[in-house]
Design a protein around this motif. Sequence first.
Motif, PDB file in Angstrom:
ATOM      1  N   ALA A  21       0.835  -1.209   0.000  1.00  0.00           N
ATOM      2  CA  ALA A  21       0.000   0.000   0.000  1.00  0.00           C
ATOM      3  C   ALA A  21       0.865   1.252   0.000  1.00  0.00           C
ATOM      4  N   ALA A  22       1.929   1.252   0.811  1.00  0.00           N
ATOM      5  CA  ALA A  22       2.843   2.398   0.835  1.00  0.00           C
ATOM      6  C   ALA A  22       3.500   2.564  -0.535  1.00  0.00           C
ATOM      7  N   ASP A  25       1.235   4.093  -3.027  1.00  0.00           N
ATOM      8  CA  ASP A  25       0.967   5.505  -2.782  1.00  0.00           C
ATOM      9  C   ASP A  25       2.018   6.419  -3.395  1.00  0.00           C
ATOM     10  N   ARG A  63       2.918  11.411   1.052  1.00  0.00           N
ATOM     11  CA  ARG A  63       1.653  11.800   1.694  1.00  0.00           C
ATOM     12  C   ARG A  63       1.405  11.001   2.971  1.00  0.00           C
ATOM     13  N   ALA A  65      -1.023   8.998   3.773  1.00  0.00           N
ATOM     14  CA  ALA A  65      -1.411   7.596   3.557  1.00  0.00           C
ATOM     15  C   ALA A  65      -0.184   6.692   3.470  1.00  0.00           C
ATOM     16  N   PHE A  66       0.860   7.174   2.844  1.00  0.00           N
ATOM     17  CA  PHE A  66       2.116   6.418   2.738  1.00  0.00           C
ATOM     18  C   PHE A  66       2.680   6.140   4.130  1.00  0.00           C
TER      19      PHE A  66
END
Length: 99
Positions: A21-22, A25, A63, A65-66
């Motif tokens: 996920a990171a 991103d 960001r 989220a990362f």
Amino acid sequence: MTEDRSTLYASWNRTHRHLAAARADINDQPDVDLSIADDFIEHNELGLAFECLVEIGDEVNARLAFWRALDEAARGMGMYEEPRSGSARLCLERLAAAK
């Protein structure tokens, strides 16, 4: 398969998802080479992948989220336990700054 082994595999899978996920991103960032992080993830070198992604994220001003995804990965790997690695400290600092 013993319960301990299945617990370990489940933990690796969760950490893998957080790292992926990171990675996703920052995938759209120009001039970012994720090939080394990809190799680490592919070979289940999750701690090395974490360190690589922290370094890249710091360089590109990633960001929130990362940093949240990496925070979850770090927690899953126990990277915040003493003594903390430099990458774990940097992740916490960037997470706090991004909020």
